[in-house]
Design a protein around this motif. Structure first.
Motif, PDB file in Angstrom:
ATOM      1  N   GLU A  46      75.062 114.256   7.567  1.00 55.50           N
ATOM      2  CA  GLU A  46      74.680 115.651   7.753  1.00 55.50           C
ATOM      3  C   GLU A  46      73.162 115.819   7.787  1.00 55.50           C
ATOM      4  O   GLU A  46      72.623 116.607   8.582  1.00 55.50           O
ATOM      5  N   PHE A  47      72.454 115.072   6.939  1.00 55.86           N
ATOM      6  CA  PHE A  47      71.000 115.235   6.891  1.00 55.86           C
ATOM      7  C   PHE A  47      70.308 114.531   8.060  1.00 55.86           C
ATOM      8  O   PHE A  47      69.195 114.895   8.428  1.00 55.86           O
ATOM      9  N   ALA A  48      70.980 113.553   8.655  1.00 53.71           N
ATOM     10  CA  ALA A  48      70.457 112.994   9.902  1.00 53.71           C
ATOM     11  C   ALA A  48      70.459 114.064  10.986  1.00 53.71           C
ATOM     12  O   ALA A  48      69.503 114.197  11.764  1.00 53.71           O
ATOM     13  N   LEU A  77      67.775 120.213   1.373  1.00 53.14           N
ATOM     14  CA  LEU A  77      68.782 119.898   0.363  1.00 53.14           C
ATOM     15  C   LEU A  77      69.293 121.161  -0.311  1.00 53.14           C
ATOM     16  O   LEU A  77      70.503 121.334  -0.522  1.00 53.14           O
ATOM     17  N   VAL A  78      68.377 122.060  -0.636  1.00 50.84           N
ATOM     18  CA  VAL A  78      68.752 123.323  -1.266  1.00 50.84           C
ATOM     19  C   VAL A  78      69.537 124.197  -0.286  1.00 50.84           C
ATOM     20  O   VAL A  78      70.541 124.830  -0.660  1.00 50.84           O
ATOM     21  N   GLU A  79      69.114 124.244   0.969  1.00 43.36           N
ATOM     22  CA  GLU A  79      69.866 125.000   1.973  1.00 43.36           C
ATOM     23  C   GLU A  79      71.303 124.509   2.060  1.00 43.36           C
ATOM     24  O   GLU A  79      72.247 125.314   2.135  1.00 43.36           O
ATOM     25  N   GLY A 126      67.244 115.779  12.602  1.00 45.45           N
ATOM     26  CA  GLY A 126      67.095 115.222  13.937  1.00 45.45           C
ATOM     27  C   GLY A 126      66.606 113.790  13.909  1.00 45.45           C
ATOM     28  O   GLY A 126      65.805 113.362  14.745  1.00 45.45           O
ATOM     29  N   ALA A 127      67.095 113.022  12.937  1.00 43.64           N
ATOM     30  CA  ALA A 127      66.652 111.642  12.759  1.00 43.64           C
ATOM     31  C   ALA A 127      67.102 110.771  13.919  1.00 43.64           C
ATOM     32  O   ALA A 127      68.166 111.000  14.513  1.00 43.64           O
ATOM     33  N   GLY A 157      70.331 108.853   3.218  1.00 39.02           N
ATOM     34  CA  GLY A 157      70.643 107.504   3.671  1.00 39.02           C
ATOM     35  C   GLY A 157      70.045 106.422   2.798  1.00 39.02           C
ATOM     36  O   GLY A 157      69.151 106.654   1.999  1.00 39.02           O
ATOM     37  N   ASP A 158      70.575 105.227   2.987  1.00 45.41           N
ATOM     38  CA  ASP A 158      70.105 104.067   2.233  1.00 45.41           C
ATOM     39  C   ASP A 158      70.316 102.831   3.082  1.00 45.41           C
ATOM     40  O   ASP A 158      71.359 102.189   3.025  1.00 45.41           O
ATOM     41  N   VAL A 159      69.341 102.531   3.905  1.00 44.20           N
ATOM     42  CA  VAL A 159      69.368 101.331   4.730  1.00 44.20           C
ATOM     43  C   VAL A 159      68.235 100.433   4.251  1.00 44.20           C
ATOM     44  O   VAL A 159      67.060 100.782   4.399  1.00 44.20           O
TER      45      VAL A 159
END
Length: 370
Positions: free
Chosen positions: A191-193, A263-265, A197-198, A247-249
């Protein structure tokens, strides 16, 4: 609000509620994870995950084989694209089966939960796990696997079918684990990607429902609505939490969050979309962000006071002192709100020799603040 303390000003001391484990823990088995966490964290932790062992070691990558087994879906390309031993090529509809006629088999999450819960019950009977501690099951949002394993043009069509399959997995877990023992965490990373727009390969990530990409929804609201629709299947007798993740790559975010604003949104949108209470929310705090500017958005959180807030302030590189700086910044924004501590993501893919020290770091930070 100042980013630094004035001379002779004492750093605020946050009130801490305990520790939270995001999910992945680098230990050999679920039984090892449950036993080790119970021994090292004890009463500091309210719920214990099984460490996401076995095929779940690399989060959702094992789901590719579940898509591949569905009649009507076919991989794109002739040669496998292998990441960590998994073929990550996306799928498309091949036209032989309409999208609403796709049928997924077992996804593996219910089978893993049943096996790990048996270990949980046995260790509790031995007195290793304290009464009242819950068994934590971590599930990705349906959007995560669909984004990874379906080509963009077919994601909107496949998403409802995969979501229904994941709901079936959840229902099996609910049938196997008594409500009073169970806590379900929904992981929101993909979702955060989309929100940021990652570039995950092939340009900026865009969701089919994003108004900025031709859809008819705001990206945060669209992501939250879909995650909440899945999470609403968790009954109120079961604890429900959300891990908000960048993420965690290789221990790196796909984008470093500029601040806690998005994050708050997302947290507030989940609160608005869900018909049931949220038990906890976890969000990351990058190692280099011990400034008030990063956490300022936390002042806009619309969480119920009863919802537990866990901040991912723990980093193995700077230990107790680094965590204290990041907590002090958060305390300037959150006032008297009690928070809990965590790493910013799971640590199951970090070196195994680091695991015990990271668990002990949770305790050291909490005991220092006591």
């Amino acid at each position: 609000m100042p980013d630094t303390l004035a001379p002779n000003q004492t750093a605020p001391t946050p009130s801490l509620r305990g520790a939270h484990l995001v999910g992945s823990v680098n230990l050999p088995s679920a039984r090892d994870t449950l036993r080790t966490v119970a021994a090292r964290l004890g009463a500091h932790v309210r719920r214990i995950p099984d460490g996401e062992v076995g095929e779940r070691f690399h989060w959702i990558l094992f789901q590719g084989s579940r898509f591949e087994a569905v009649e009507g879906l076919v991989r794109v390309g002739d040669e496998p694209v292998v990441v960590a031993g998994f073929d990550v090529r996306p799928h498309v509809l091949d036209g032989s089966v309409p999208a609403d006629g796709l049928r997924f088999g077992p996804l593996g999450y219910a089978d893993a939960a049943r096996a790990s819960y048996a270990d949980f019950v046995a260790l509790r009977a031995e007195g290793v796990i304290a009464p009242g501690t819950r068994f934590q099951v971590c599930l990705p949002s349906p959007l995560a696997a669909v984004t990874t394993f379906v080509a963009p043009a077919d994601r909107a069509a496949v998403h409802p079918v995969y979501e229904a399959a994941l709901v079936r997995e959840l229902e099996e877990i609910l049938a196997a684990v008594p409500s009073e023992d169970l806590a379900v965490q929904v992981d929101l990373a993909t979702e955060f990607a989309f929100v940021e727009g990652a570039n995950l390969g092939g340009g900026a990530a865009r969701a089919w429902f994003d108004a900025g990409a031709g859809g008819d929804e705001g990206v945060v609201e669209g992501c939250a609505t879909r995650a909440a629709r899945f999470a609403a299947h968790v009954p109120e007798g079961v604890e429900l939490g959300f891990h908000l993740c960048y993420g965690d790559v290789a221990e790196k975010h796909f984008v470093e969050p500029a601040d806690t604003g998005h994050l708050v949104e997302m947290a507030n949108a989940l609160v608005a979309a869900l018909p049931r209470p949220i038990t906890w929310v976890h969000l990351p705090v990058p190692i280099d962000r011990d400034d008030v500017a990063y956490v300022a958005g936390l002042g806009d959180l619309a969480l119920d006071p009863a919802t537990e807030l866990y901040l991912g302030v723990l980093h193995h590189e700077d230990g107790v002192e680094g965590a204290a700086r990041r907590l002090a910044a958060a305390a300037q924004v959150l006032g008297g709100r009690t928070v809990g501590v965590a790493t910013e993501c799971g640590f199951g893919r970090g070196p195994s020799e680091r695991t015990a020290a990271l668990l002990d770091l949770h305790v050291a930070v909490l005991e220092r603040a006591a």
